[in-house]
Design an enzyme around this catalytic site. Sequence first.
Site, PDB file in Angstrom:
ATOM      1  N   GLN A 109       0.818  -1.218   0.000  1.00  0.00           N
ATOM      2  CA  GLN A 109       0.000   0.000   0.000  1.00  0.00           C
ATOM      3  C   GLN A 109       0.854   1.270   0.000  1.00  0.00           C
ATOM      4  O   GLN A 109       0.479   2.280  -0.590  1.00  0.00           O
ATOM      5  CB  GLN A 109      -0.917  -0.029   1.228  1.00  0.00           C
ATOM      6  N   LYS A 111      -2.652  -0.873   6.645  1.00  0.00           N
ATOM      7  CA  LYS A 111      -3.642  -1.912   6.349  1.00  0.00           C
ATOM      8  C   LYS A 111      -4.069  -2.548   7.652  1.00  0.00           C
ATOM      9  O   LYS A 111      -3.327  -2.498   8.642  1.00  0.00           O
ATOM     10  CB  LYS A 111      -3.023  -2.964   5.426  1.00  0.00           C
ATOM     11  N   ASP A 157     -11.897  -3.891   2.127  1.00  0.00           N
ATOM     12  CA  ASP A 157     -11.071  -4.856   1.391  1.00  0.00           C
ATOM     13  C   ASP A 157     -11.900  -6.140   1.400  1.00  0.00           C
ATOM     14  O   ASP A 157     -13.131  -6.074   1.564  1.00  0.00           O
ATOM     15  CB  ASP A 157      -9.695  -5.040   2.072  1.00  0.00           C
ATOM     16  N   LYS A 176       1.816   1.751  -3.662  1.00  0.00           N
ATOM     17  CA  LYS A 176       0.616   1.999  -4.466  1.00  0.00           C
ATOM     18  C   LYS A 176       0.108   3.416  -4.249  1.00  0.00           C
ATOM     19  O   LYS A 176      -0.174   4.160  -5.178  1.00  0.00           O
ATOM     20  CB  LYS A 176      -0.471   0.997  -4.064  1.00  0.00           C
TER      21      LYS A 176
HETATM   22  P1  NDP Z   1     -14.622  -9.121  -1.759  1.00  0.00           P
HETATM   23  O1  NDP Z   1     -14.693  -9.672  -0.404  1.00  0.00           O
HETATM   24  O2  NDP Z   1     -15.700  -8.223  -2.228  1.00  0.00           O
HETATM   25  O3  NDP Z   1     -14.494 -10.309  -2.825  1.00  0.00           O
HETATM   26  C1  NDP Z   1     -13.465 -11.231  -2.767  1.00  0.00           C
HETATM   27  C2  NDP Z   1     -13.675 -12.264  -3.858  1.00  0.00           C
HETATM   28  O4  NDP Z   1     -12.516 -13.078  -3.957  1.00  0.00           O
HETATM   29  C3  NDP Z   1     -14.840 -13.192  -3.569  1.00  0.00           C
HETATM   30  O5  NDP Z   1     -15.412 -13.632  -4.762  1.00  0.00           O
HETATM   31  C4  NDP Z   1     -14.133 -14.338  -2.841  1.00  0.00           C
HETATM   32  O6  NDP Z   1     -14.816 -15.588  -2.904  1.00  0.00           O
HETATM   33  C5  NDP Z   1     -12.847 -14.427  -3.594  1.00  0.00           C
HETATM   34  N1  NDP Z   1     -11.813 -14.979  -2.730  1.00  0.00           N
HETATM   35  C6  NDP Z   1     -11.404 -14.489  -1.529  1.00  0.00           C
HETATM   36  N2  NDP Z   1     -10.478 -15.276  -0.993  1.00  0.00           N
HETATM   37  C7  NDP Z   1     -10.300 -16.272  -1.866  1.00  0.00           C
HETATM   38  C8  NDP Z   1      -9.456 -17.401  -1.885  1.00  0.00           C
HETATM   39  N3  NDP Z   1      -8.624 -17.666  -0.859  1.00  0.00           N
HETATM   40  N4  NDP Z   1      -9.515 -18.210  -2.971  1.00  0.00           N
HETATM   41  C9  NDP Z   1     -10.350 -17.945  -3.994  1.00  0.00           C
HETATM   42  N5  NDP Z   1     -11.184 -16.890  -4.028  1.00  0.00           N
HETATM   43  C10 NDP Z   1     -11.145 -16.069  -2.988  1.00  0.00           C
HETATM   44  O7  NDP Z   1     -13.197  -8.411  -1.854  1.00  0.00           O
HETATM   45  P2  NDP Z   1     -12.695  -7.313  -2.902  1.00  0.00           P
HETATM   46  O8  NDP Z   1     -13.322  -7.537  -4.220  1.00  0.00           O
HETATM   47  O9  NDP Z   1     -12.821  -5.986  -2.248  1.00  0.00           O
HETATM   48  O10 NDP Z   1     -11.135  -7.645  -2.971  1.00  0.00           O
HETATM   49  C11 NDP Z   1     -10.593  -8.558  -3.918  1.00  0.00           C
HETATM   50  C12 NDP Z   1      -9.097  -8.307  -4.069  1.00  0.00           C
HETATM   51  O11 NDP Z   1      -8.873  -6.954  -4.510  1.00  0.00           O
HETATM   52  C13 NDP Z   1      -8.257  -8.451  -2.789  1.00  0.00           C
HETATM   53  O12 NDP Z   1      -6.991  -8.934  -3.128  1.00  0.00           O
HETATM   54  C14 NDP Z   1      -8.117  -7.015  -2.307  1.00  0.00           C
HETATM   55  O13 NDP Z   1      -6.994  -6.829  -1.468  1.00  0.00           O
HETATM   56  C15 NDP Z   1      -7.967  -6.300  -3.637  1.00  0.00           C
HETATM   57  N6  NDP Z   1      -8.266  -4.864  -3.613  1.00  0.00           N
HETATM   58  C16 NDP Z   1      -9.489  -4.411  -3.205  1.00  0.00           C
HETATM   59  C17 NDP Z   1      -9.760  -3.063  -3.226  1.00  0.00           C
HETATM   60  C18 NDP Z   1     -11.118  -2.527  -2.909  1.00  0.00           C
HETATM   61  O14 NDP Z   1     -11.337  -1.332  -3.156  1.00  0.00           O
HETATM   62  N7  NDP Z   1     -12.056  -3.326  -2.420  1.00  0.00           N
HETATM   63  C19 NDP Z   1      -8.728  -2.075  -3.587  1.00  0.00           C
HETATM   64  C20 NDP Z   1      -7.508  -2.666  -4.100  1.00  0.00           C
HETATM   65  C21 NDP Z   1      -7.296  -4.007  -4.069  1.00  0.00           C
HETATM   66  P3  NDP Z   1     -15.571 -16.175  -1.588  1.00  0.00           P
HETATM   67  O15 NDP Z   1     -16.830 -15.389  -1.479  1.00  0.00           O
HETATM   68  O16 NDP Z   1     -15.763 -17.598  -1.906  1.00  0.00           O
HETATM   69  O17 NDP Z   1     -14.631 -15.942  -0.432  1.00  0.00           O
END
Ligand code: NDP
Length: 448
Positions: free
Chosen positions: A114, A129, A169, A117
Site C-alpha cells: 500500500q 492496512k 477490502d 501503491k
Molecule cells: P470481496 O470480499 O468483495 O471479494 C473477494 C472475492 O474473492 C470473492 O469472490 C471471494 O470468494 C474471492 N476470494 C477471496 N479469498 C479467496 C481465496 N482464498 N480463494 C479464492 N477466491 C477467494 O473483496 P474485494 O473484491 O474488495 O477484494 C478482492 C481483491 O482486490 C483483494 O486482493 C483485495 O486486497 C484487492 N483490492 C481491493 C480493493 C477494494 O477497493 N475493495 C482495492 C484494491 C485491491 P468467496 O466469497 O468464496 O470468499
Amino acid sequence: MTQVVEQVECIYQEVVRRNPGEHEFHQAVKEVLESLVPVLTRHPHYAEHRIIERICEPERQVIFRVPWQDDTGRVQINRGFRVQFNSALGPYKGGLRFHPSVYLGIVKFLGFEQIFKNAVTGMPIGGGKGGSDFDPKGRSDGEIMRFCQSFMTELHRHLGEYTDVPAGDIGVGAREIGFLFGQYKRLTNRYESAVLTGKGPSWGGALVRREATGYGVAFFIDEMLRARGQSFEGKTCVVSGSGNVAVYAVEKIHELGGKVVACSDSDGFVHHPAGIELETLKRLKEVERRRIRDYVEIHPDAVYRHGGRIWDVPCDVAVPCATQNELDGDAARRLVSNGCLAVGEGANMPTTPEGIKVFQEAGIAYGPGKAANAGGVSTSALEMQQNASRDAWTFEYTERKLREIMKEIHRACHETAEEYGRPGDYVLGANIVGFTRVAEPMVAFGLI
Ligand code: NDP
C-alpha cells in the site's frame, strides 16, 4: 551494481530474520527490493539514509482482542490488526480485511504494498492496512454489526482524518463501513467524515468509490493495450473472484468492448461463453449474497466447475480479482499458451513470483496490482477531498477524474521503465515511482 545487489540481499535476509513465518510479507518485500537495484545504484544517498531498512519496518503495529456475541448468545473472540506502515506522504491509508486467513504476515504484505501503491497515485496518502481473522460468511447482519462495533471500540483510538483512514477490502464493504463509522461517531462524539472511506453516498461517500477498483483496473489494462496499438474491442476476458473488484471490472470491461466469459469464488468458477450477464452477477453477489454456482440456475447455457482452475479458460486478457497468490507459474504458462496477451491485477499480489516471470519472459503486458488496482485508493483520496471541502461531486465528474488518474499512473510507470532501460516492465516502473516518491520526504524529514 554487484555491491548494491549484495546490499539489497542482506536487507532482505534481515527482513526475513526479523519477521519469521510471515511469508506473504517476505514475498512482497523481495519483489520491491529486486526492482530497486538500479535506483539505488543511481542515487547512493538513499542507502546512506537507510531508507529501505526504514521502509521495511512499520511505524506502528496494533494487535487487539475483538470479543463479540453471536446470535446464539455464545461469546466469540477474534484478533484485530492495524499496521501503520508509512506516513511520509500523508495519513496512513489502506483497507480492512475480514477473512479467516488474516494474520500479521498478510496485513504486513498488504500494508507494505500500500505504501508504494498510494505513492504511485500521486495523492497525499501514506500506507497502512488492517483487518481481522473474523469470517463474515454466513453471519447475520446483527452479528456483523456487533463484530464491527467491538472492532472499532478498540481501533478508534488509533484513527483520525489526519492520522489513519481505513477503507474496505475482502469481507468489508459498504455495510461494514456503515457499522464501523457509526461506532466511531458514537465513541468520539465527532462527525469526522474523512476518518473512513467507502461510505454510503447519503452520508459522505464518494460516488464511484464502490466501482473504483474494478473500473480502475479496466482503465489501466486499456492503457496497456493502447500502448501496444490494441484495445478491448472484441477481446475475450477472464476475471477471477466475484466480489466488489471483480463485479465492477466486468462492468467496465463490457463497456470498453471486451467480453468477460468467466468469473469465480473460492469454491469454483462459472464459464459462460455468451458473456457473463452483469445484472445476474450483481443480484446474486450484492443483493442476495449467494454463491457463484447459482449463476447456472439462471443461465443454463453456462457451466459451473467446482474446484476448477479459472485460468484454464482461454482468453486474451486475464484479470485476477480474488486474492493473493491465486495465479501460479503453471496457471501463467497455461494462459500464455492459450494466447493471453495482457494481465491486469485487480487483487493484491495475485500472481506468484514464478507466474510474474512467465508473463515477463513471454513479453505480454503485465500490470501489477500496485499500479493496476490503485483506482480504489485514488477514489478514496477523492472522497477525503470532498469530505474536507464538504462537497459532493457527480458520478460522471468523479469517473472522469479516476480515468485521468489511471492514465497518469500508467504514464508514470511506463516512462520510468523506459528511463531505466526496461521498456514495458510495469513492475519495475511502479516500484521505482512509488519508492522515490516516498524516499524523498523521508530524507527531508530527518531521522524519524
Ligand atoms: P470481496 O470480499 O468483495 O471479494 C473477494 C472475492 O474473492 C470473492 O469472490 C471471494 O470468494 C474471492 N476470494 C477471496 N479469498 C479467496 C481465496 N482464498 N480463494 C479464492 N477466491 C477467494 O473483496 P474485494 O473484491 O474488495 O477484494 C478482492 C481483491 O482486490 C483483494 O486482493 C483485495 O486486497 C484487492 N483490492 C481491493 C480493493 C477494494 O477497493 N475493495 C482495492 C484494491 C485491491 P468467496 O466469497 O468464496 O470468499
